[in-house]
Design an enzyme around this catalytic site. Sequence first.
Site, mmCIF file in Angstrom:
data_model
loop_
_atom_site.group_PDB
_atom_site.id
_atom_site.type_symbol
_atom_site.label_atom_id
_atom_site.label_comp_id
_atom_site.label_asym_id
_atom_site.label_seq_id
_atom_site.Cartn_x
_atom_site.Cartn_y
_atom_site.Cartn_z
ATOM 1 N N THR A 53 33.428 -36.115 65.061
ATOM 2 C CA THR A 53 34.705 -36.736 65.655
ATOM 3 C C THR A 53 34.381 -38.133 66.443
ATOM 4 O O THR A 53 34.959 -38.464 67.307
ATOM 5 C CB THR A 53 35.347 -35.827 66.449
ATOM 6 O OG1 THR A 53 34.495 -35.181 67.577
ATOM 7 C CG2 THR A 53 36.177 -34.976 65.533
ATOM 8 N N THR A 77 26.876 -33.586 65.185
ATOM 9 C CA THR A 77 25.574 -33.471 65.721
ATOM 10 C C THR A 77 24.974 -32.157 65.288
ATOM 11 O O THR A 77 23.458 -31.976 65.600
ATOM 12 C CB THR A 77 25.621 -33.520 67.127
ATOM 13 O OG1 THR A 77 26.586 -32.473 67.688
ATOM 14 C CG2 THR A 77 26.051 -34.833 67.565
ATOM 15 N N ASP A 78 25.562 -30.978 64.875
ATOM 16 C CA ASP A 78 25.123 -29.806 64.745
ATOM 17 C C ASP A 78 23.927 -29.988 63.698
ATOM 18 O O ASP A 78 22.979 -29.162 63.949
ATOM 19 C CB ASP A 78 26.034 -28.741 64.183
ATOM 20 C CG ASP A 78 26.686 -27.997 65.115
ATOM 21 O OD1 ASP A 78 26.885 -28.593 66.342
ATOM 22 O OD2 ASP A 78 27.625 -27.126 64.991
ATOM 23 N N LYS A 89 17.831 -31.082 67.670
ATOM 24 C CA LYS A 89 18.867 -30.742 68.863
ATOM 25 C C LYS A 89 18.523 -29.754 69.676
ATOM 26 O O LYS A 89 18.247 -28.566 68.954
ATOM 27 C CB LYS A 89 20.279 -30.546 67.981
ATOM 28 C CG LYS A 89 21.553 -30.360 68.967
ATOM 29 C CD LYS A 89 22.824 -30.160 68.474
ATOM 30 C CE LYS A 89 23.686 -30.152 69.355
ATOM 31 N NZ LYS A 89 25.137 -29.853 68.619
#
Lengths: 607, 443
Positions: free
Chosen positions: B99, B175-176, B253
């Site tokens: 998003t 981002t996951d 991440k």
Amino acid sequence: MKCGIEIHQRLDSLKLFCRCPSVIHEDKGQGEVVRRLHPVASELGEVDIAAQFEYLKGKEYHYHTYDESTCLMETDEEPPHPLNNNALAIALEIALMLNSKPVDELQIMRKTVVDGSNTSGFQRTSLLARGGFVETSKGKVGIQGICLEEESSGIVSGEEAGKVYYKLDRLGIPLVEIATAPDMVDAEHVKETAEKIGAILRATGKVLRGIGTIRQDVNVSVEGGARVEIKGAQELAALPKIVEAEVKRQEKLIAIREELKERKAKLGDAKLVDVSGIFSKTQAKIVRKTLDGGGAVVAVKLNGYAGILGTELYPNRRFGTEMSDYAKSAASVGGVIHSDEDLKKYSFSDEETSAVKKKLGVSESDAFVMVAAKKDIAERALIAAFARAKDATGNLHEEVRKVLPDGVSTAYMRPMPGAARLYPETDIAPVRITKEMIAEARKKLPEMPEVKLAKLKKTLSEELAEKMMKSRNLQLFEKLVGMGIEPSLAATTLEETVVSLRREGVAVEDIREEKIVELFGEFAKGGFAKAAVPEVLKLLAKKPKAKVSALVAEGGLAKLSGKELEAAVEKELASVPDKKKAVGAVMAKLRLRADPEEVIGIIRKKA
Amino acid sequence: MYSAKIDEALGKAGAAPGDRISVTKEGERTEGILMPRSSLGDRDCLVVKLNNGYNVGMDFANAKVELVSKAKPAAHKAGGEVAMEKGLPNISILGCGGTIASKVDYKIGAVFPATSPDELLASFPGLKGIANFKAKVLFTLLSGDMAPAHWQVIAKEVAKEIEAGADGVILMHGTDTMGYTAAALSFMLKDLPVPVVMVGAQRSSDRGSSDNSMNLVCAAIAAKSDIAEVMVCMHGSTNDDYCLLHPGTKVRKLHASRRDAFKSVNAKPFAKVDYAAKKLELLRNDFRKKDKKRKLALDEKMNANVGLIYVHPGMKPEFVKKLGEVYEGIVLAGTGLGHIPTNPHGDKLAKPVIDAVKELIAKGIPVAMAPQTLYGRVNMNVYAYGIAGKEAGVIGDYCDWLPETAMVKLMWVLGHTKEMKRVKEEMERNVAGEISDRSVLLE
């Protein structure tokens, strides 16, 4: 006049969407986070992203963080935890006490805020209850709604060179916002209503106390005026004056409108003129500095506005000041310079002033406004100031204003926010408010203030009871009485002794509440005499962190009793020749160390 | 998602979310806009937006709903192009979900992706003047749903943009799994002539505090730089001060929610981009320099049947054996230096899985090792169970790769060959910066 108020009260609970304690600190904390904001839909719903971008460009928000009371939530680095149920229960109690009807399901909303006071860029808020009323001497005042929301960060100091500093410890503390209907009939009624609601809030015993823990905003409008929300009233006592000043301001603005109508003054489009050239050799410091820094002086003519800008709206605040507030809010400028001011105070020469007038074509009946700044900024500021002047011929502005340091006058802050500024907080599940929750809250409802006052009057003098009822110390008083302390001693200490010590210059404000509880705990154990209470307070003010028992020992205030007291009394008696004056003489010596009853008992036994 | 009961009543009243309705309950009438119901909360409560902007949930029991007025259809104007500025590089922005660039309908709280250059520039005025932008949306999905097939589509689309003359490509991505996609593209896009920059946001785009804008501006600066590598551009600290450009095969991440969740592991970032100054500062010099004349070799062949398994105490040998029924290649995230339970001392309570691993390899299923410590290098020569793994034929000795990168690489290698010897050779050879020779002392 129509007037309503909004009361914001912090609740005594953990933060609303994380499990940090609601503790405020005096220091700058252990860390700092620096953020910027970028344009989003504005508080008006409609977004002028380009304008917002310009405004926010280069602006930095610095946040102090605290190991004890801030976490990733306050720094906007983690999604919210579930809503704090304890805070919800307190808010429900408050809603019921105000005869308001809780909603069936609480929907958490995001309210857009772009001044940096929320690290997220919005405040989480929810409408908890609708309707209700509070009884006052001038009739029922309606309640429009009660919201449960998160407190914003506390601003540390004003803006300096594009940097704004905030403390994050305050962010997220649960807050109830109570909005009344515009039912108040006069300025005094505003104060009374605020007091009544304040007393109800305190009666729950579950709200935070101290400076800033309760705030009241006022909504004022006069016939033919506009609804204006005034934020930042520090004290209840100031409310009537603020309301009266706002009524006057609106009346003056209406008068200005009529005057302009009579003059047939109407402004077209703003024709901005760069007048920098006129000031190439100026002695005026502000302008000199701007021009040397590559800036410009931009001016605009206001047809038929002579004298209008100098019209006083209230003491020391003129219509020109209003225009200046708008300019400041539109762009980072210090303010505007206008022709109804004494231009000599800026060290402009007469030649410079006439040259500006000539260049703009300003006649006797006209006015002009100038801004010195970087050219694009100056233009933006000037357009805002011009627009404000132009609007003086139309309807009054609905706007949010803030109380100035004089405590009475106000300045423009921002336009009145619209409903579009609220949108759903999708990271938190809605909370069903069940019949069981309401029944539970109803069971726990405290006495209404009137009932409580009647009870207080049974143990305290009329005057002290009234004082206690209005006091921020009411909760502490009840706690002390709960510990078995005589009500009159507790009330006198909190409401009178502390006040007179403060007048003597004793730093009583440094004494924390739990130390007062500790002090009375020592007293109840017989650690020192009643008469020594002020002395122990004095010692505590000097060493606010010391143990009370240690201070008593150090100060030689430990209470004498039994054999020890008998010996001391005997010793004093020996030096008193007139036995009729024995009690007085002995008490004069042992006043702080012994209870009079005990001394009298011993002397009687001897006699 | 309202309950059937409410849906039926709304249908009868002819009301749909966005319409103005009235709800009458216990003699009280409330008017407002009917809101869609999120999947959370009580489905028997109607959600109504009141005139003051607040939403409230109203229990539907004994409520009467009437339509007041239908919603005006939202004017959703299609986006357009923006005039090109001469002298500026041309950067293509490809939307791969997430998003980062979405618009919020503040009335109902719905989110729409921004799809055209003018919408992008309108949402991110900070991009103006950095480059000329072209934009295209490939898919709209959460990155947690991304599959190896998506990586192949992205690689092909990037290649198209580069062939069409782009000076750099930006991929907006959730981002996951951004680290996985970055690794996949690093293997698939060989001899990259220009920068390929992946960017995302940790805070949603509706809020003034979103990191999307700063990350995207820094990504644009990276995309016109000289670093012709696949990289991830995200916040370097919790502050809005600079972004780091992480190597695509070395980035992970490492936090569930912080802005600076992405870190380079066992490697230095390529560069730092100062947001306020809009300046790129190189932190390394050993990258492929931009050269638009270099021909990109697209090699997107993949075998998605590879599993990444976490080694843990109590791991069941039966489970490890079963893996052979599902996968054609396995990466084990081993403990310490790259270990699996082998029980060399014959402990009574221990249950080794080494035999199960041997069985897999014997069946022709390659098993690679990566450190679950993330930081550090596999070394199967120090402890007995390391040696046992190596002897069993486990791939990856001396590799300082991330488990996810090893997994993506095994998919890519198996897309080209299944011959065990070649698989081992290819896996242990550095292809795209995933294995370094030296373990440099980093902070």
